[in-house]
Scaffold this motif. Structure first.
Motif, PDB file in Angstrom:
ATOM      1  N   LEU A  75       0.465  -1.052   0.264  1.00  0.00           N
ATOM      2  CA  LEU A  75      -0.495   0.094  -0.326  1.00  0.00           C
ATOM      3  C   LEU A  75       0.901   1.044  -0.201  1.00  0.00           C
ATOM      4  CD1 LEU A  75      -2.947   1.078   0.317  1.00  0.00           C
ATOM      5  CD2 LEU A  75      -2.929   1.231   3.167  1.00  0.00           C
ATOM      6  N   LYS A  76       2.358   1.622   0.599  1.00  0.00           N
ATOM      7  CA  LYS A  76       2.961   2.069   0.451  1.00  0.00           C
ATOM      8  C   LYS A  76       3.475   2.469  -0.379  1.00  0.00           C
ATOM      9  CE  LYS A  76       5.750   2.891   4.289  1.00  0.00           C
ATOM     10  NZ  LYS A  76       6.684   2.944   5.104  1.00  0.00           N
ATOM     11  N   THR A  77       3.295   1.527  -1.110  1.00  0.00           N
ATOM     12  CA  THR A  77       3.922   1.539  -2.717  1.00  0.00           C
ATOM     13  C   THR A  77       3.013   2.661  -3.402  1.00  0.00           C
ATOM     14  OG1 THR A  77       5.947   0.093  -2.766  1.00  0.00           O
ATOM     15  CG2 THR A  77       5.028   1.055  -4.537  1.00  0.00           C
ATOM     16  N   SER A  78       1.902   2.000  -3.622  1.00  0.00           N
ATOM     17  CA  SER A  78       0.993   2.769  -4.427  1.00  0.00           C
ATOM     18  C   SER A  78       0.601   3.910  -4.305  1.00  0.00           C
ATOM     19  CB  SER A  78      -0.283   1.472  -3.920  1.00  0.00           C
ATOM     20  OG  SER A  78      -0.349   0.364  -4.368  1.00  0.00           O
ATOM     21  N   ILE A  79       0.514   4.788  -2.865  1.00  0.00           N
ATOM     22  CA  ILE A  79       0.339   5.658  -2.575  1.00  0.00           C
ATOM     23  C   ILE A  79       1.878   6.671  -3.033  1.00  0.00           C
ATOM     24  CG2 ILE A  79       0.424   7.605  -0.556  1.00  0.00           C
ATOM     25  CD1 ILE A  79      -1.135   4.968   1.152  1.00  0.00           C
ATOM     26  N   THR A  80       2.693   6.300  -2.803  1.00  0.00           N
ATOM     27  CA  THR A  80       3.986   6.737  -3.185  1.00  0.00           C
ATOM     28  C   THR A  80       4.146   6.952  -5.073  1.00  0.00           C
ATOM     29  OG1 THR A  80       5.307   5.694  -1.487  1.00  0.00           O
ATOM     30  CG2 THR A  80       6.757   6.465  -3.321  1.00  0.00           C
ATOM     31  N   ASP A  81       3.619   6.006  -5.842  1.00  0.00           N
ATOM     32  CA  ASP A  81       3.704   6.448  -7.033  1.00  0.00           C
ATOM     33  C   ASP A  81       2.506   6.644  -7.325  1.00  0.00           C
ATOM     34  OD1 ASP A  81       5.499   4.367  -7.304  1.00  0.00           O
ATOM     35  OD2 ASP A  81       4.308   2.278  -7.766  1.00  0.00           O
ATOM     36  N   MET A  82       1.302   6.609  -6.916  1.00  0.00           N
ATOM     37  CA  MET A  82       0.431   7.671  -7.235  1.00  0.00           C
ATOM     38  C   MET A  82       0.954   9.424  -6.891  1.00  0.00           C
ATOM     39  SD  MET A  82      -2.932   7.812  -5.511  1.00  0.00           S
ATOM     40  CE  MET A  82      -3.003   7.806  -4.176  1.00  0.00           C
ATOM     41  N   THR A  83       1.087   9.243  -5.550  1.00  0.00           N
ATOM     42  CA  THR A  83       1.659  11.150  -5.890  1.00  0.00           C
ATOM     43  C   THR A  83       2.609  11.398  -6.696  1.00  0.00           C
ATOM     44  OG1 THR A  83       3.201  10.464  -3.474  1.00  0.00           O
ATOM     45  CG2 THR A  83       1.038  10.692  -2.816  1.00  0.00           C
ATOM     46  N   ALA A  84       3.776  10.445  -6.827  1.00  0.00           N
ATOM     47  CA  ALA A  84       4.249  11.137  -8.056  1.00  0.00           C
ATOM     48  C   ALA A  84       3.937  11.048  -9.182  1.00  0.00           C
ATOM     49  CB  ALA A  84       5.097   9.840  -7.503  1.00  0.00           C
ATOM     50  N   GLY A  85       2.670  10.830  -9.393  1.00  0.00           N
ATOM     51  CA  GLY A  85       2.301  10.564 -10.948  1.00  0.00           C
ATOM     52  C   GLY A  85       3.033   9.494 -11.850  1.00  0.00           C
ATOM     53  N   SER A  86       3.827   8.964 -11.570  1.00  0.00           N
ATOM     54  CA  SER A  86       4.577   7.592 -12.732  1.00  0.00           C
ATOM     55  C   SER A  86       2.837   7.295 -13.143  1.00  0.00           C
ATOM     56  CB  SER A  86       4.928   6.882 -11.045  1.00  0.00           C
ATOM     57  OG  SER A  86       4.049   5.716 -10.347  1.00  0.00           O
ATOM     58  N   ALA A  87       1.847   6.428 -12.972  1.00  0.00           N
ATOM     59  CA  ALA A  87       1.071   6.021 -13.849  1.00  0.00           C
ATOM     60  C   ALA A  87       0.033   7.134 -13.546  1.00  0.00           C
ATOM     61  CB  ALA A  87       0.764   4.297 -13.272  1.00  0.00           C
ATOM     62  N   SER A  88      -1.217   6.747 -14.696  1.00  0.00           N
ATOM     63  CA  SER A  88      -2.270   7.118 -14.254  1.00  0.00           C
ATOM     64  C   SER A  88      -3.137   7.018 -13.178  1.00  0.00           C
ATOM     65  CB  SER A  88      -3.150   6.869 -15.983  1.00  0.00           C
ATOM     66  OG  SER A  88      -3.931   5.574 -15.774  1.00  0.00           O
ATOM     67  N   LEU A  89      -4.040   8.600 -12.897  1.00  0.00           N
ATOM     68  CA  LEU A  89      -4.803   8.496 -11.586  1.00  0.00           C
ATOM     69  C   LEU A  89      -5.758   7.638 -11.744  1.00  0.00           C
ATOM     70  CD1 LEU A  89      -4.977   9.592  -8.476  1.00  0.00           C
ATOM     71  CD2 LEU A  89      -6.521  11.442 -10.449  1.00  0.00           C
ATOM     72  N   ASP A  90      -6.134   7.089 -13.020  1.00  0.00           N
ATOM     73  CA  ASP A  90      -7.501   5.437 -12.431  1.00  0.00           C
ATOM     74  C   ASP A  90      -6.573   4.268 -11.870  1.00  0.00           C
ATOM     75  OD1 ASP A  90      -9.274   7.485 -13.107  1.00  0.00           O
ATOM     76  OD2 ASP A  90     -10.006   6.412 -14.668  1.00  0.00           O
ATOM     77  N   VAL A  91      -5.687   3.860 -12.739  1.00  0.00           N
ATOM     78  CA  VAL A  91      -4.440   2.853 -12.620  1.00  0.00           C
ATOM     79  C   VAL A  91      -3.619   2.961 -11.332  1.00  0.00           C
ATOM     80  CG1 VAL A  91      -2.702   1.771 -13.006  1.00  0.00           C
ATOM     81  CG2 VAL A  91      -4.168   2.498 -14.709  1.00  0.00           C
ATOM     82  N   SER A 110      -4.560  -3.232  -2.767  1.00  0.00           N
ATOM     83  CA  SER A 110      -4.025  -2.759  -1.610  1.00  0.00           C
ATOM     84  C   SER A 110      -4.756  -2.781  -0.354  1.00  0.00           C
ATOM     85  CB  SER A 110      -2.436  -1.620  -1.364  1.00  0.00           C
ATOM     86  OG  SER A 110      -2.195  -2.195  -2.438  1.00  0.00           O
ATOM     87  N   TYR A 111      -5.716  -2.438   0.016  1.00  0.00           N
ATOM     88  CA  TYR A 111      -6.678  -2.091   0.761  1.00  0.00           C
ATOM     89  C   TYR A 111      -6.923  -3.161   1.181  1.00  0.00           C
ATOM     90  CZ  TYR A 111      -9.996   0.584   4.053  1.00  0.00           C
ATOM     91  OH  TYR A 111     -10.772   0.378   5.066  1.00  0.00           O
ATOM     92  N   GLN A 112      -7.641  -3.811   0.014  1.00  0.00           N
ATOM     93  CA  GLN A 112      -8.408  -4.604   0.827  1.00  0.00           C
ATOM     94  C   GLN A 112      -7.394  -5.966   0.870  1.00  0.00           C
ATOM     95  OE1 GLN A 112      -9.650  -7.590  -3.271  1.00  0.00           O
ATOM     96  NE2 GLN A 112     -11.316  -7.001  -2.437  1.00  0.00           N
ATOM     97  N   THR A 113      -6.450  -5.849   0.381  1.00  0.00           N
ATOM     98  CA  THR A 113      -5.362  -7.320   1.213  1.00  0.00           C
ATOM     99  C   THR A 113      -4.992  -7.168   2.356  1.00  0.00           C
ATOM    100  OG1 THR A 113      -4.520  -7.149  -1.226  1.00  0.00           O
ATOM    101  CG2 THR A 113      -3.380  -8.265   0.456  1.00  0.00           C
ATOM    102  N   ILE A 114      -4.994  -5.987   2.286  1.00  0.00           N
ATOM    103  CA  ILE A 114      -4.314  -5.835   4.120  1.00  0.00           C
ATOM    104  C   ILE A 114      -5.839  -6.013   4.996  1.00  0.00           C
ATOM    105  CG2 ILE A 114      -4.507  -3.687   5.987  1.00  0.00           C
ATOM    106  CD1 ILE A 114      -2.872  -2.075   4.110  1.00  0.00           C
TER     107      ILE A 114
END
Length: 299
Positions: A266-282, A290-294
């Motif tokens: 989840l931390k990695t997904s948040i970091t990628d989202m704030t960094a804009g490394s992928a589309s916002l939807d993805v 990741s939230y569901q997995t936890i």
């Protein structure tokens, strides 16, 4: 001629009677003498003590000693057994004390591990939700509408289908649910917003399908800091889905999560989202998954 055999025959009956009487008297005297002799013999047999015989002699029981009638040799045997048992117990106790003293007082050598009677417990890593110090915390669910591009039973087939949308310029995300693999091409807060995204993809000649998708909430075991951070995910997710991405809030949330799995994902997904490394939807779908997995792993 013998006088006893003399036979006198007289006409006179008196003389003949005397002779007969004399004969009867002699017979009676002989009979009486014989009777007395037999009686004496019987009397001697009756009162004569029987000769002792070793064969007929009964064996007397052994002489018993003591108040309870226990033979002396039995008492001696019991005393010997008891003495042997007591001696063995004393010797065993002495040996046990000797060995305990050796193992308990000898210091461990350098690099060796001293084993004591107290069981050791592994100290859980910081933030481990399975630790005994964790408390039960209720996390809310997250709901939204997704634009589904395909559904497959193997990841290989899902990845093959995914390339068609990627080639057309539409980012997709493969969501694994059990043994099923879904290819999502977009996410929206409402069905109307999802239909608009689906229409854009259809113009490229690709098939889509809009449907609701939900991650159920649940109770997890976690420390208070981790639980508070996770409880912010649904609100920040919905705000970002509306178009307002609060990067600072997301970064603060990620900083409060433990470094081990599944929090690390989840931390990695948040970091990628704030960094804009992928589309916002993805990026949002990665955070959502990741939230569901936890929740599923920390119940």
């Amino acid at each position: 001629m013998d006088k006893s055999n003399k036979v006198t025959i007289r006409i006179d009956n008196k003389e003949r009677h005397r002779a007969e009487q004399s004969e009867r008297d002699e017979v009676l005297e002989a009979w009486e003498a014989s009777r007395k002799e037999q009686a004496a013999a019987l009397e001697a047999v009756e009162f004569k003590p029987a000769a002792s015989s070793k064969k007929n002699k009964k064996k007397l029981p052994p002489k018993l000693n003591g108040k309870n009638g226990v033979p002396l040799y039995v008492k001696r045997l019991i005393a010997s057994v008891v003495a042997a048992v007591v001696a063995g117990l004393v010797l065993g106790f002495v040996l046990l004390r000797m060995f305990v003293g050796i193992t308990g007082d000898t210091p461990a050598s350098a690099g060796s591990e001293t084993v004591t009677g107290t069981p050791t417990t592994e100290t859980p890593a910081s933030g481990d939700t399975n630790a005994a110090s964790g408390t039960a915390s209720e996390l809310p669910g997250v709901e939204a509408f997704v634009v589904q591009a395909g559904y497959f039973t193997t990841k290989e087939m899902a990845e093959t289908w995914q390339t068609q949308y990627e080639a057309a310029g539409h980012s997709t995300y493969i969501w694994e649910q059990g043994n099923e693999f879904y290819v999502f091409a977009g996410v929206a807060p409402s069905e109307q917003a999802a239909d608009q995204k689906a229409e854009e993809i259809k113009q490229a000649g690709l098939e889509t399908f809009v449907k609701p998708w939900a991650v159920s909430g649940g109770t997890i075991q976690a420390d208070s800091e981790t639980a508070n951070a996770l409880s912010q995910v649904p609100e920040l997710f919905n705000t970002s889905l509306q178009g307002t991405l609060d990067k600072e809030a997301w970064s603060s949330l990620a900083g409060k999560l433990p470094d081990e799995a599944p929090y690390q994902t989840l931390k990695t997904s948040i970091t990628d989202m704030t960094a804009g490394s992928a589309s916002l939807d993805v990026s949002l779908m990665k955070v959502w998954n990741s939230y569901q997995t936890i929740i599923e792993s920390k119940k």
